[in-house]
Design an enzyme around this catalytic site. Structure first.
Site, PDB file in Angstrom:
ATOM      1  N   ASP A  37       0.805  -1.022   0.030  1.00  0.00           N
ATOM      2  CA  ASP A  37      -0.190  -0.078   0.067  1.00  0.00           C
ATOM      3  C   ASP A  37       0.913   1.148  -0.020  1.00  0.00           C
ATOM      4  O   ASP A  37       0.332   2.394   0.380  1.00  0.00           O
ATOM      5  CB  ASP A  37      -0.952  -0.207   1.198  1.00  0.00           C
ATOM      6  N   TRP A 199       7.696  -1.338   3.110  1.00  0.00           N
ATOM      7  CA  TRP A 199       7.788   0.071   2.911  1.00  0.00           C
ATOM      8  C   TRP A 199       9.083   0.786   2.672  1.00  0.00           C
ATOM      9  O   TRP A 199       9.630   1.624   3.573  1.00  0.00           O
ATOM     10  CB  TRP A 199       6.957   0.697   4.140  1.00  0.00           C
ATOM     11  N   LEU A 219      10.614   2.738  19.867  1.00  0.00           N
ATOM     12  CA  LEU A 219       9.929   2.048  20.756  1.00  0.00           C
ATOM     13  C   LEU A 219       9.139   0.810  20.325  1.00  0.00           C
ATOM     14  O   LEU A 219       8.608   0.915  19.266  1.00  0.00           O
ATOM     15  CB  LEU A 219       8.868   2.946  21.340  1.00  0.00           C
ATOM     16  N   ASP A 241       2.129   1.827  24.734  1.00  0.00           N
ATOM     17  CA  ASP A 241       2.745   3.012  24.055  1.00  0.00           C
ATOM     18  C   ASP A 241       1.862   4.316  24.541  1.00  0.00           C
ATOM     19  O   ASP A 241       2.461   5.449  25.025  1.00  0.00           O
ATOM     20  CB  ASP A 241       2.287   3.097  22.527  1.00  0.00           C
ATOM     21  N   GLU A 622       5.746  -9.977   7.252  1.00  0.00           N
ATOM     22  CA  GLU A 622       6.622 -10.922   6.394  1.00  0.00           C
ATOM     23  C   GLU A 622       7.125 -10.269   5.291  1.00  0.00           C
ATOM     24  O   GLU A 622       6.464  -9.658   4.550  1.00  0.00           O
ATOM     25  CB  GLU A 622       5.603 -12.208   5.964  1.00  0.00           C
TER      26      GLU A 622
HETATM   27  N1  LIG Z   1      -6.259  -9.971  12.466  1.00  0.00           N
HETATM   28  C1  LIG Z   1      -5.775  -9.057  11.875  1.00  0.00           C
HETATM   29  N2  LIG Z   1      -6.309  -8.231  10.878  1.00  0.00           N
HETATM   30  C2  LIG Z   1      -5.717  -7.046  10.243  1.00  0.00           C
HETATM   31  C3  LIG Z   1      -4.329  -7.120  10.507  1.00  0.00           C
HETATM   32  C4  LIG Z   1      -3.779  -7.848  11.465  1.00  0.00           C
HETATM   33  O1  LIG Z   1      -2.529  -7.741  11.584  1.00  0.00           O
HETATM   34  N3  LIG Z   1      -4.216  -9.001  12.111  1.00  0.00           N
HETATM   35  N4  LIG Z   1      -3.751  -6.229   9.970  1.00  0.00           N
HETATM   36  C5  LIG Z   1      -4.444  -5.127   9.550  1.00  0.00           C
HETATM   37  C6  LIG Z   1      -3.884  -4.038   8.571  1.00  0.00           C
HETATM   38  S1  LIG Z   1      -2.333  -3.402   9.000  1.00  0.00           S
HETATM   39  C7  LIG Z   1      -4.135  -3.737   6.937  1.00  0.00           C
HETATM   40  S2  LIG Z   1      -3.307  -2.792   6.108  1.00  0.00           S
HETATM   41  C8  LIG Z   1      -5.419  -4.477   6.617  1.00  0.00           C
HETATM   42  C9  LIG Z   1      -5.089  -5.188   5.244  1.00  0.00           C
HETATM   43  O2  LIG Z   1      -6.333  -5.356   4.629  1.00  0.00           O
HETATM   44  P1  LIG Z   1      -6.370  -5.544   3.127  1.00  0.00           P
HETATM   45  O3  LIG Z   1      -5.597  -4.608   2.468  1.00  0.00           O
HETATM   46  O4  LIG Z   1      -7.725  -5.739   2.811  1.00  0.00           O
HETATM   47  O5  LIG Z   1      -5.438  -6.737   3.066  1.00  0.00           O
HETATM   48  P2  LIG Z   1      -5.909  -8.424   2.732  1.00  0.00           P
HETATM   49  O6  LIG Z   1      -6.987  -8.836   3.621  1.00  0.00           O
HETATM   50  O7  LIG Z   1      -4.868  -9.283   2.661  1.00  0.00           O
HETATM   51  O8  LIG Z   1      -6.619  -8.493   1.423  1.00  0.00           O
HETATM   52  C10 LIG Z   1      -6.205  -8.020   0.206  1.00  0.00           C
HETATM   53  C11 LIG Z   1      -6.835  -8.835  -1.059  1.00  0.00           C
HETATM   54  O9  LIG Z   1      -6.629  -8.128  -1.988  1.00  0.00           O
HETATM   55  C12 LIG Z   1      -6.335  -9.041  -3.093  1.00  0.00           C
HETATM   56  N5  LIG Z   1      -5.666  -8.196  -4.270  1.00  0.00           N
HETATM   57  C13 LIG Z   1      -4.361  -8.020  -4.514  1.00  0.00           C
HETATM   58  N6  LIG Z   1      -4.180  -7.100  -5.359  1.00  0.00           N
HETATM   59  C14 LIG Z   1      -5.465  -6.787  -6.209  1.00  0.00           C
HETATM   60  C15 LIG Z   1      -6.073  -6.063  -7.016  1.00  0.00           C
HETATM   61  O10 LIG Z   1      -5.264  -5.449  -7.798  1.00  0.00           O
HETATM   62  N7  LIG Z   1      -7.463  -6.240  -7.209  1.00  0.00           N
HETATM   63  C16 LIG Z   1      -8.259  -6.724  -6.406  1.00  0.00           C
HETATM   64  N8  LIG Z   1      -9.631  -7.168  -6.731  1.00  0.00           N
HETATM   65  N9  LIG Z   1      -7.793  -7.719  -5.544  1.00  0.00           N
HETATM   66  C17 LIG Z   1      -6.402  -7.559  -5.289  1.00  0.00           C
HETATM   67  C18 LIG Z   1      -5.297 -10.093  -2.568  1.00  0.00           C
HETATM   68  O11 LIG Z   1      -5.467 -11.390  -3.237  1.00  0.00           O
HETATM   69  C19 LIG Z   1      -6.035 -10.159  -1.197  1.00  0.00           C
HETATM   70  O12 LIG Z   1      -6.689 -11.440  -0.958  1.00  0.00           O
HETATM   71  O13 LIG Z   1      -5.670  -5.588   7.450  1.00  0.00           O
HETATM   72  C20 LIG Z   1      -5.711  -5.259   8.774  1.00  0.00           C
HETATM   73  N10 LIG Z   1      -6.330  -6.487   9.492  1.00  0.00           N
HETATM   74  N1  LIG Z   2       6.679  -7.016   3.408  1.00  0.00           N
HETATM   75  C1  LIG Z   2       5.849  -6.513   3.911  1.00  0.00           C
HETATM   76  N2  LIG Z   2       5.693  -5.104   3.999  1.00  0.00           N
HETATM   77  C2  LIG Z   2       4.464  -4.495   4.665  1.00  0.00           C
HETATM   78  C3  LIG Z   2       3.214  -5.257   4.926  1.00  0.00           C
HETATM   79  C4  LIG Z   2       3.286  -6.473   4.723  1.00  0.00           C
HETATM   80  O1  LIG Z   2       2.453  -7.237   4.888  1.00  0.00           O
HETATM   81  N3  LIG Z   2       4.670  -7.215   4.135  1.00  0.00           N
HETATM   82  N4  LIG Z   2       2.255  -4.337   5.327  1.00  0.00           N
HETATM   83  C5  LIG Z   2       2.343  -3.094   5.312  1.00  0.00           C
HETATM   84  C6  LIG Z   2       1.483  -2.412   6.185  1.00  0.00           C
HETATM   85  S1  LIG Z   2      -0.306  -2.421   5.507  1.00  0.00           S
HETATM   86  C7  LIG Z   2       1.544  -2.010   7.388  1.00  0.00           C
HETATM   87  S2  LIG Z   2       0.566  -1.561   8.306  1.00  0.00           S
HETATM   88  C8  LIG Z   2       3.099  -2.281   7.909  1.00  0.00           C
HETATM   89  C9  LIG Z   2       3.214  -2.523   9.209  1.00  0.00           C
HETATM   90  O2  LIG Z   2       4.694  -2.567   9.484  1.00  0.00           O
HETATM   91  P1  LIG Z   2       5.248  -2.224  10.814  1.00  0.00           P
HETATM   92  O3  LIG Z   2       4.248  -0.680  11.094  1.00  0.00           O
HETATM   93  O4  LIG Z   2       6.617  -2.164  10.778  1.00  0.00           O
HETATM   94  O5  LIG Z   2       4.422  -3.053  11.690  1.00  0.00           O
HETATM   95  P2  LIG Z   2       5.049  -4.396  12.198  1.00  0.00           P
HETATM   96  O6  LIG Z   2       5.914  -5.266  11.169  1.00  0.00           O
HETATM   97  O7  LIG Z   2       3.664  -5.656  12.393  1.00  0.00           O
HETATM   98  O8  LIG Z   2       5.451  -4.344  13.668  1.00  0.00           O
HETATM   99  C10 LIG Z   2       6.522  -3.573  13.835  1.00  0.00           C
HETATM  100  C11 LIG Z   2       7.264  -3.521  15.094  1.00  0.00           C
HETATM  101  O9  LIG Z   2       6.037  -3.254  16.188  1.00  0.00           O
HETATM  102  C12 LIG Z   2       6.542  -3.870  17.247  1.00  0.00           C
HETATM  103  N5  LIG Z   2       5.408  -3.938  18.307  1.00  0.00           N
HETATM  104  C13 LIG Z   2       4.555  -5.058  18.590  1.00  0.00           C
HETATM  105  N6  LIG Z   2       3.741  -4.728  19.434  1.00  0.00           N
HETATM  106  C14 LIG Z   2       4.215  -3.487  20.034  1.00  0.00           C
HETATM  107  C15 LIG Z   2       3.574  -2.693  20.606  1.00  0.00           C
HETATM  108  O10 LIG Z   2       2.539  -2.749  21.561  1.00  0.00           O
HETATM  109  N7  LIG Z   2       4.079  -1.347  20.825  1.00  0.00           N
HETATM  110  C16 LIG Z   2       5.260  -1.104  20.317  1.00  0.00           C
HETATM  111  N8  LIG Z   2       5.710   0.038  20.364  1.00  0.00           N
HETATM  112  N9  LIG Z   2       5.728  -1.879  19.293  1.00  0.00           N
HETATM  113  C17 LIG Z   2       4.951  -3.172  19.181  1.00  0.00           C
HETATM  114  C18 LIG Z   2       6.950  -5.285  16.808  1.00  0.00           C
HETATM  115  O11 LIG Z   2       7.831  -5.977  17.572  1.00  0.00           O
HETATM  116  C19 LIG Z   2       7.810  -4.995  15.570  1.00  0.00           C
HETATM  117  O12 LIG Z   2       9.005  -4.767  15.408  1.00  0.00           O
HETATM  118  O13 LIG Z   2       3.992  -2.855   7.027  1.00  0.00           O
HETATM  119  C20 LIG Z   2       3.661  -2.489   5.586  1.00  0.00           C
HETATM  120  N10 LIG Z   2       4.905  -3.097   4.821  1.00  0.00           N
HETATM  121  S1  SF4 Z   3       7.368  -1.601  -0.804  1.00  0.00           S
HETATM  122 FE1  SF4 Z   3       7.630  -3.321  -2.367  1.00  0.00          FE
HETATM  123  S2  SF4 Z   3       5.213  -3.964  -2.568  1.00  0.00           S
HETATM  124 FE2  SF4 Z   3       5.291  -2.117  -1.548  1.00  0.00          FE
HETATM  125  S3  SF4 Z   3       4.947  -0.663  -3.434  1.00  0.00           S
HETATM  126 FE3  SF4 Z   3       7.031  -0.766  -2.799  1.00  0.00          FE
HETATM  127  S4  SF4 Z   3       7.874  -2.309  -4.267  1.00  0.00           S
HETATM  128 FE4  SF4 Z   3       5.647  -2.449  -4.300  1.00  0.00          FE
HETATM  129 MO   LIG Z   4      -1.572  -1.779   7.448  1.00  0.00          MO
END
Ligand SMILES: Nc1nc2c(c(=O)[nH]1)N[C@H]1C(S)=C(S)[C@@H](COP(=O)(O)OP(=O)(O)OC[C@H]3O[C@@H](n4cnc5c(=O)[nH]c(N)nc54)[C@H](O)[C@@H]3O)O[C@H]1N2
Ligand SMILES: Nc1nc2c(c(=O)[nH]1)N[C@H]1C(S)=C(S)[C@@H](COP(=O)(O)OP(=O)(O)OC[C@H]3O[C@@H](n4cnc5c(=O)[nH]c(N)nc54)[C@H](O)[C@@H]3O)O[C@H]1N2
Ligand code: SF4
Ligand SMILES: [Mo]
Length: 748
Positions: A37, A199, A219, A241, A622
């Site tokens: 994103d 990111w 933190l 936090d 991951e």
């Molecule tokens: N239990 C739990 N819930 C969480 C979180 C968690 O850690 N634990 N994390 C939260 C966070 S940080 C976030 S950002 C949200 C993420 O929420 P979402 O952004 O909705 O991510 P996903 O639920 O993985 O669903 C994304 C789906 O979009 C599909 N997809 C990918 N690209 C495209 C496309 O171009 N078009 C279409 N139509 N589909 C596509 C993928 O196959 C995937 O199934 O979830 C939140 N919810």
């Molecule tokens: N490869 C990859 N990159 C991603 C994503 C992905 O799914 N895969 N998702 C994207 C999205 S939507 C998001 S939201 C971000 C999330 O990415 P980040 O914001 O980096 O979140 P996390 O990797 O879940 O956790 C980050 C840190 O938070 C710490 N942590 C856990 N609990 C707590 C707490 O209670 N307080 C504090 N201060 N720290 C805590 C964990 O130990 C970990 O080191 O990553 C984005 N980038």
């Molecule tokens: S961090 Fe990786 S998956 Fe996310 S927008 Fe940039 S190149 Fe694409």
């Molecule tokens: Mo997120």
């Protein structure tokens, strides 16, 4: 979330770039990656109509790294598992069996059934759940159609990620600000841990700040990769936090380290806040957070005196039972230390004056007040609902020119848990149709058992997807979505930054895959309301949005990599802040009027649970996968084949666990199977659970749902009152009592 563009005035002006260089037989396109994103600028190489390579662009923010998810995108989207044609369910809901149908057939049936549900139960019986990110955004069209039809029940993952942060920031000063990384002296990461595969642009920005000699405060209960590079690492207890920030404010107030002139002239509620903060001597904060008073004070002083400092957005404070207070405290720290809307601090950008924002396309003004009042969850947890944001309408119009600023699409949402309860038949009224657009709804929120019950109780489920996710397996129709290689896009800075970035289409979508624009256009037609999406194509919609700028989309995409309006700091001196008082509300009049504590506070964790002696959090993203996606891509799966928990060596020893062993992790809500990973950077007693695991290659349909029933973290996360934030109703994912049960070596 953030595209991490540079916002210094020099870079914020319109920026022309040359087209990426071409090689014989290969055309290149200027593109934005949407495999997560953050919309990195990348270059796609196209040969014989197909993308053969994704590489980094020459933009300094992106050129050094490109993450593995971006690189593998062409393989991901060419995978045989991709849904290429509309699919209709065969047999009972959850059978996991589908047959191919035509778009026309699917749409005719969806239109008839949705109209019937609306006639019988009212438009509020139609809920939509979406990820705004993967779909290349829906351009506000989903909301637009819902608003005209009359449903307020829109939910999204942004309820747990940045959307809610935006809504809470608006309570304090009317607009969610963005860090000026280029000029800042100090970055504070509350848990946030961007890296080479997560990111990337934010990671690069932090590296640049460090290289300039800026400070980094991290933190994190775990010594994360960012903590490794930090000047100060505070190993706070998970979920603490908000208490930590109350401690910082105690130091900052007691030592007079705040911006007296700004506080005096531009804030209300300082004395009340100060009294509240006085309830948090460092001894108390040290007890809650597990950090020493000296370390807490040192960090607070660094933030307040080394500035301008920034606290970039973090999901960690979005997902806690003290989330509203945590986010409010971040906004208060920015304000009282004088870092709001100044160079090197955090900028309030507002709308771009010459590009139509999605907030306007959404047309929230047409949804009748009576329907807004029905928005699920707005009674108990109103903050990011229409009700919670209503008092900001007039001030937003006054300062930013529109009543509805749907920043990060998170400011007028229904509450997900309340929607699932209504879907499950638990009232207050029936919700009978769910559309899930690029969102793995079943696994993407807390309390998966409830979501499953809710989905099984639907009369109509429509999913727009790439693959047969566990959510899709429960649908009536699965409609094929295109990918970011196959569509143009105009990234709008999430309605948060007034920064626009175009992305050129690289190739035709395969099969009958279509864009989310086309999806909504067809749905509007199927509902007998084609006038709601009057633009013939997505490009035509973009042309219309760009009219005032005097360019069409094609030219815009050829000309610019980034387009931004000139950034002006301290605009509030002319306009005031977009809050009811026109000031920064340290004491929130809106929370007060909604019947909540108007000051940030600390709510203690529930008492320890002897049966669940360990504490878990979900997170640590991951590298290979975005959220619940990507497990079907062999190249990625080979690198990370199984879900793995992290525990410290001491905890592993105490529990008798060894590396690679399969165990069960249980909470009062549910259980998952998972492999053990022993990690020296984990604190004792804490268990990390990864988000979003399922196995696309395994058995589909109810019972298994391709491993979602066995592995998904959402099985473990509760959404009952104790574990919900009070004001927003977001689930607590950071600090849940759990236990690990050995499975005597059985392989999953
Ligand atoms: N239990 C739990 N819930 C969480 C979180 C968690 O850690 N634990 N994390 C939260 C966070 S940080 C976030 S950002 C949200 C993420 O929420 P979402 O952004 O909705 O991510 P996903 O639920 O993985 O669903 C994304 C789906 O979009 C599909 N997809 C990918 N690209 C495209 C496309 O171009 N078009 C279409 N139509 N589909 C596509 C993928 O196959 C995937 O199934 O979830 C939140 N919810
Ligand atoms: N490869 C990859 N990159 C991603 C994503 C992905 O799914 N895969 N998702 C994207 C999205 S939507 C998001 S939201 C971000 C999330 O990415 P980040 O914001 O980096 O979140 P996390 O990797 O879940 O956790 C980050 C840190 O938070 C710490 N942590 C856990 N609990 C707590 C707490 O209670 N307080 C504090 N201060 N720290 C805590 C964990 O130990 C970990 O080191 O990553 C984005 N980038
Ligand atoms: S961090 Fe990786 S998956 Fe996310 S927008 Fe940039 S190149 Fe694409
Ligand atoms: Mo997120």
């Amino acid at each position: 979330m953030p595209g991490a563009p540079s916002i210094t005035p020099s870079a914020a002006g319109s920026k022309s770039i040359p087209r990426p260089h071409q090689r014989p037989g290969i055309t290149t396109r200027k593109t934005l990656c949407a495999s997560c994103d953050i919309a990195c600028s990348v270059v796609t190489e196209v040969q014989k109509g197909r993308v053969t390579r994704v590489r980094s662009s020459d933009n300094p923010l992106f050129k050094d790294n490109i993450c593995i998810k971006g690189i593998t995108a062409p393989k991901n989207f060419a995978n045989p598992d991709r849904v290429l044609y509309p699919q209709r369910r065969v047999g009972e809901r959850g059978s996991g069996k589908f047959e191919r149908v035509s778009w026309d057939e699917a749409l005719a049936d969806i239109g008839t059934r949705l109209k019937k549900i609306i006639d019988e139960h009212g438009p509020e019986a139609w809920a939509v759940s979406t990820s705004q990110w993967n779909t290349g955004t829906d351009h506000g069209l989903g909301r637009r159609i819902m608003n005209h039809v009359g449903s307020p029940n829109w939910i999204s993952g942004v309820a747990l990620c940045a959307g809610n942060t935006a809504a809470v920031n608006r309570l304090t000063y009317g607009w969610y600000p963005w860090p000026d990384y280029d000029n800042t002296n100090c970055v504070v990461l509350f848990g946030h841990n961007p890296g080479k595969n997560s990111w990337v642009p934010v990671y690069n920005q932090i590296q640049r700040v460090k290289a300039r000699g800026g400070k980094l405060i991290v933190l994190d209960p775990r010594k994360s990769e960012c903590a490794e590079m930090a000047d100060l690492w505070l190993p706070l207890k998970v979920g603490s936090d908000a208490a930590m920030m109350l401690g910082w404010l105690k130091v900052i107030f007691d030592e007079g380290l705040y911006d007296h002139a700004f506080v005096e002239r531009w804030t209300i509620g300082f004395e009340d806040l100060r009294k509240r903060v006085d309830e948090f001597p460092l001894s108390r904060v040290a007890e809650i957070t597990g950090c020493s008073p000296e370390l807490i004070a040192k960090a607070a002083r660094m933030y307040a005196t080394m500035g301008p400092s920034v606290i970039p957005w973090t999901p960690i404070t979005d997902q806690q039972r003290n989330s509203t207070s945590g986010i409010r405290l971040q906004s208060i720290l920015r304000a009282v230390c004088g870092y709001l809307d100044v160079p090197g601090g955090e900028a309030l950008m507002g709308f771009h004056p010459k590009i139509v924002p999605e907030s306007e396309i959404e047309m929230h003004e047409v949804l009748p007040e009576a329907q807004k009042a029905k928005q699920l969850g707005s009674d108990h947890h109103p903050v990011f609902t229409y009700r919670g944001q209503a008092a900001l309408r007039e001030p937003c119009k006054r300062v930013w020119g529109h009543e509805y600023a749907n920043q990060v699409t998170g400011c007028f949402m229904a509450n997900p848990s309340a929607v699932f309860r209504a879907m499950a038949g638990e009232g207050p009224y029936p919700v009978k149709a769910l559309f899930s657009i690029g969102n793995n709804t079943l696994m993407g929120f807390a309390n998966m058992p409830l979501i499953l019950k809710a989905m099984l109780n639907q009369e109509l489920i429509v999913v727009q997807e790439h693959v047969m996710t566990p959510t899709a397996q429960l649908a009536d129709y699965v409609l094929p979505g295109d990918s970011w290689l196959e569509r143009p896009w105009m990234f709008d800075g999430y309605g948060w930054l007034s920064i626009y970035k175009p992305s050129q289409k690289s190739m035709e979508p395969p099969g009958e895959c279509t864009s989310t624009f086309e999806f909504w256009k067809r749905i509007a037609g199927a509902l007998g309301r084609p006038e709601l999406v009057p633009w013939p194509t997505l490009e035509a919609l973009y042309d219309w949005r760009l009219e005032a700028l005097g360019v069409d989309f094609e030219t815009f995409a050829e000309t610019y990599e980034v387009h931004a309006d000139k950034l002006e700091f301290r605009k509030y001196e002319k306009t005031g802040f977009a809050t009811p008082s026109g000031k920064v509300e340290l004491r929130s009049s809106i929370l007060d009027d909604l019947g909540f504590d108007p000051l940030p506070y600390w709510r203690d964790a529930p008492p320890p649970d002897a049966e669940y002696p360990l504490t878990m959090f979900t997170g640590v993203r991951e590298a290979e996968y975005f959220q619940t996606g990507g497990r079907h891509v062999p190249e990625l799966r080979a690198r990370k084949p199984e879900p793995v928990l992290f525990v410290s060596p001491t905890t592993a020893k105490a529990q008798g666990l060894s590396e690679g062993e399969w165990v069960q992790v249980e909470t009062r809500t549910g259980k998952v199977d998972i492999q053990v990973g022993v990690r020296t950077n984990m604190p004792d007693g804490l268990v990390r659970i990864p988000h979003g695991w399922w196995k696309p290659e395994t058995e589909r349909g109810l019972g298994k749902l391709s491993g979602a029933m066995q592995y998904a973290d959402a099985q473990l996360c509760p959404d009952d009152g104790e574990y919900l934030d009070v004001e927003q109703g977001v689930p607590h994912l950071k600090g849940l009592p759990c236990r690990i049960v050995k499975r005597s070596g059985a392989l999953a």
